[in-house]
Design an enzyme around this catalytic site. Structure first.
Site, mmCIF file in Angstrom:
data_model
loop_
_atom_site.group_PDB
_atom_site.id
_atom_site.type_symbol
_atom_site.label_atom_id
_atom_site.label_comp_id
_atom_site.label_asym_id
_atom_site.label_seq_id
_atom_site.Cartn_x
_atom_site.Cartn_y
_atom_site.Cartn_z
ATOM 1 N N ASP A 124 -4.631 -24.831 -23.160
ATOM 2 C CA ASP A 124 -4.096 -26.492 -23.226
ATOM 3 C C ASP A 124 -3.566 -26.604 -24.678
ATOM 4 O OD1 ASP A 124 -4.846 -26.921 -20.507
ATOM 5 O OD2 ASP A 124 -6.812 -27.084 -21.072
ATOM 6 N N HIS B 53 -13.300 -21.683 -25.899
ATOM 7 C CA HIS B 53 -13.386 -21.392 -24.404
ATOM 8 C C HIS B 53 -14.513 -20.686 -24.061
ATOM 9 C CE1 HIS B 53 -12.181 -19.750 -20.524
ATOM 10 N NE2 HIS B 53 -11.619 -20.602 -20.248
HETATM 11 N N1 CMC Z 1 -14.152 -28.122 -31.954
HETATM 12 C C1 CMC Z 1 -15.129 -27.807 -32.473
HETATM 13 N N2 CMC Z 1 -16.231 -27.259 -32.387
HETATM 14 C C2 CMC Z 1 -16.294 -26.610 -31.231
HETATM 15 C C3 CMC Z 1 -15.183 -26.872 -30.013
HETATM 16 C C4 CMC Z 1 -14.304 -27.484 -30.492
HETATM 17 N N3 CMC Z 1 -12.929 -27.497 -29.668
HETATM 18 N N4 CMC Z 1 -15.312 -25.874 -29.229
HETATM 19 C C5 CMC Z 1 -16.907 -25.267 -29.613
HETATM 20 N N5 CMC Z 1 -17.463 -25.756 -30.423
HETATM 21 C C6 CMC Z 1 -18.405 -25.257 -31.162
HETATM 22 C C7 CMC Z 1 -19.593 -26.029 -30.646
HETATM 23 O O1 CMC Z 1 -19.955 -27.231 -31.214
HETATM 24 C C8 CMC Z 1 -20.723 -25.310 -30.977
HETATM 25 O O2 CMC Z 1 -21.041 -25.104 -32.232
HETATM 26 P P1 CMC Z 1 -22.877 -24.883 -32.577
HETATM 27 O O3 CMC Z 1 -22.951 -23.399 -32.193
HETATM 28 O O4 CMC Z 1 -22.940 -25.038 -34.132
HETATM 29 O O5 CMC Z 1 -23.573 -26.019 -31.915
HETATM 30 C C9 CMC Z 1 -20.042 -23.902 -30.677
HETATM 31 O O6 CMC Z 1 -18.498 -24.004 -30.889
HETATM 32 C C10 CMC Z 1 -20.292 -23.231 -29.118
HETATM 33 O O7 CMC Z 1 -19.605 -24.231 -28.215
HETATM 34 P P2 CMC Z 1 -20.062 -24.676 -26.790
HETATM 35 O O8 CMC Z 1 -19.769 -26.139 -26.605
HETATM 36 O O9 CMC Z 1 -21.708 -24.121 -26.722
HETATM 37 O O10 CMC Z 1 -19.380 -23.877 -25.892
HETATM 38 P P3 CMC Z 1 -18.860 -23.819 -24.377
HETATM 39 O O11 CMC Z 1 -18.815 -22.408 -24.096
HETATM 40 O O12 CMC Z 1 -20.100 -24.692 -23.687
HETATM 41 O O13 CMC Z 1 -17.802 -24.911 -24.459
HETATM 42 C C11 CMC Z 1 -15.499 -25.462 -24.131
HETATM 43 C C12 CMC Z 1 -16.601 -24.435 -24.078
HETATM 44 C C13 CMC Z 1 -14.046 -24.983 -23.745
HETATM 45 C C14 CMC Z 1 -15.821 -26.910 -23.423
HETATM 46 C C15 CMC Z 1 -15.505 -25.944 -25.695
HETATM 47 O O14 CMC Z 1 -14.951 -24.939 -26.595
HETATM 48 C C16 CMC Z 1 -14.616 -27.165 -26.061
HETATM 49 O O15 CMC Z 1 -15.505 -28.293 -25.904
HETATM 50 N N6 CMC Z 1 -13.222 -27.094 -26.262
HETATM 51 C C17 CMC Z 1 -12.298 -28.409 -26.437
HETATM 52 C C18 CMC Z 1 -12.065 -28.686 -24.979
HETATM 53 C C19 CMC Z 1 -10.795 -27.726 -24.355
HETATM 54 O O16 CMC Z 1 -9.898 -27.697 -24.963
HETATM 55 N N7 CMC Z 1 -11.069 -27.347 -23.177
HETATM 56 C C20 CMC Z 1 -10.034 -26.363 -22.397
HETATM 57 C C21 CMC Z 1 -10.618 -25.283 -21.943
HETATM 58 S S1 CMC Z 1 -9.319 -24.175 -21.318
HETATM 59 C C22 CMC Z 1 -8.964 -24.827 -20.088
HETATM 60 C C23 CMC Z 1 -9.848 -24.471 -19.100
HETATM 61 O O17 CMC Z 1 -9.770 -23.332 -18.672
HETATM 62 O O18 CMC Z 1 -10.450 -25.422 -18.685
#
Ligand code: CMC
Length: 423
Positions: free
Chosen positions: A363, A306
């Site tokens: 989720d 998240h």
């Molecule tokens: N699986 C594997 N790696 C992950 C995941 C995941 N679900 N989420 C983040 N990472 C890794 C990402 O690859 C990155 O690694 P590195 O630092 O080595 O490059 C690190 O963790 C930080 O991730 P980010 O993409 O920079 O984080 P963000 O804050 O931009 O994204 C997120 C947040 C929710 C989009 C992301 O965690 C994600 O894609 N999760 C899966 C989709 C999901 O479950 N979304 C629902 C969120 S809760 C409902 C809502 O409120 O929308």
């Protein structure tokens, strides 16, 4: 601590006021930055950018705290229903008995939708995704509500707010019935909000449906935990669209479209599809945990991570507990729940997830409850939108009430070609 911060930019020094919130969060006010220095801030994905001051929802991602108008989400989930929560978000206070009854009956009375909107829903291919149908149907509904289009007229906005909360469950249920090839069931003014939704979703062709209180409670809980989450992607979209003084219906459609994405509300659908994929692959949880860590593989564990929570999402905790109780009560043995639990265990012990503070989010378990109720997977994000609607409405109204409201219009740092001529 000083109430200003100092920024040095070349020879220039600028004092930036520090805005302190009621929970002592600090924001540097950079609104004079460009005028004074010609420079702007750059923050892709708005990771460090506050777009507004807001008095609706507080969350502390490090400590896993979520409160609506000061009330802990755990307390609201235990003591309120979704209608109370809508009222709280919109009015800042919980309703008394009389306010609850008048709010509830006003909404129930307006749940029926015009036949033109029903016809529009029927016009879509039955393969259409319900998120596409509901966004189109809300725009269509607005064409029947010409007297609710002025975003600057408080009475019109109040009618549009009530009308949207009333119509969305009906539109949602009809989008499902259409794709399932079923006729539409009219809302019943004798039933509650959630009871009406479940009946319109699941009643047979004669309108018969036996309401199960466990399902009603589970739905209320899911709607409550989704009801608001401060400046998330869809809420920011609603505010962005609304900042142009677009009408409330159009602004909400913007939010629905943003929510649909699998990185946001679409994650609940994507998560259950992922759990099924793991089940079909011999329950090989370790394989998918490894895939999620592989930088050459764009697979992510859906339902994990998240932007704001760097601790267990408090909503996931509430849902997991409810999930346990519901499955036990119904004597259901959902294999996906077991896979979810072992996936959570493996991921939470793995250094990749530990180091990045990736925990299950809201989720992760919600889909298992929706499945237990009998909701098809394509409807999961629609239910998220039903839950998030009061949050979108509250933020839109808060923005319009702010004396500092301006059109949202970010800047950029241009990196394209410099001036040239067509040869
Ligand atoms: N699986 C594997 N790696 C992950 C995941 C995941 N679900 N989420 C983040 N990472 C890794 C990402 O690859 C990155 O690694 P590195 O630092 O080595 O490059 C690190 O963790 C930080 O991730 P980010 O993409 O920079 O984080 P963000 O804050 O931009 O994204 C997120 C947040 C929710 C989009 C992301 O965690 C994600 O894609 N999760 C899966 C989709 C999901 O479950 N979304 C629902 C969120 S809760 C409902 C809502 O409120 O929308």
């Amino acid at each position: 601590m000083s109430d200003t911060a100092k920024l040095t930019l070349g020879e220039q020094e600028l004092e930036l006021p520090i805005i302190v919130g009621s929970e002592q969060e600090r924001g540097l006010d950079i609104s004079k930055l460009r005028g004074a220095t010609g420079a702007i801030t750059l923050d892709e994905g708005f990771v460090n950018t506050g777009s507004t001051q807001s008095g609706i929802t507080f969350l502390n991602g490090e400590q896993g705290i979520l409160r609506y108008c000061g009330y802990a989400i755990e307390d609201i989930a235990e003591k309120c229903d979704f209608i109370d929560t809508c009222y709280l978000l919109l009015h800042g206070e919980l309703p008394n008995e009389q306010q609850r009854e008048s709010f509830r009956s006003g909404i129930i009375a307006e749940m029926a939708i015009p036949s033109g909107v029903q016809d529009l829903i029927r016009s879509f291919p039955t393969s259409a995704h319900p998120m596409a149908i509901i966004s189109a149907a809300i725009q269509a509904l607005s064409t029947h509500r010409a007297d609710q289009m002025d975003p600057l007229d408080a009475d019109q906005v109040a009618s549009a707010t009530q009308g949207l909360i009333a119509a969305l469950p009906t539109i949602a249920a009809y989008s499902h019935r259409h794709t399932a090839g079923q006729t539409f069931i009219a809302p019943n003014p004798e039933l509650g909000y959630v009871e009406n939704f479940l009946t319109m979703m699941f009643a047979d062709e004669n309108g018969e449906y036996e309401i199960d209180q466990d399902f009603v409670d589970a739905m209320n809980l899911l709607l409550i935990v989704h009801a608001d989450h401060e400046q998330n992607c869809s809420t920011s979209t609603v505010r962005m669209v609304g900042s142009a003084n677009s009408n409330l219906y159009a602004s909400i459609v913007g939010g629905i479209c943003a929510l649909w994405g699998p990185l946001h509300g679409g994650a609940n659908e994507a998560c259950v599809k992922m759990l099924k994929m793991i089940a079909d692959d011999n329950n090989d949880v370790a394989k998918y945990v490894a895939k999620a860590q592989d930088k050459d593989d764009n697979f992510r564990l859906m339902g994990f991570g998240h932007r704001v929570y760097k601790n267990y999402d408090p909503r996931a905790k509430i849902i997991k507990k409810a999930c346990d109780v519901l499955l036990e009560k119904l004597d259901l043995d959902d294999p996906l729940f077991e896979i979810a639990q072992s996936l959570e265990k493996v991921a939470l012990e793995d250094s990749y997830f530990v180091d990045r503070k990736l925990y299950p989010n809201v989720d992760f378990y919600s889909g298992v409850i929706y499945r237990a109720i009998g909701i098809p997977v394509e409807m999961f994000t629609v239910l998220f939108s039903l839950g998030r609607l009061p949050g979108w409405l509250a933020h839109w109204q808060e923005m319009h009430a702010s004396p500092g409201k301006r059109i949202c219009r970010p800047r950029q740092v241009y990196t394209g070609p410099t001036a040239r001529e067509i040869q």
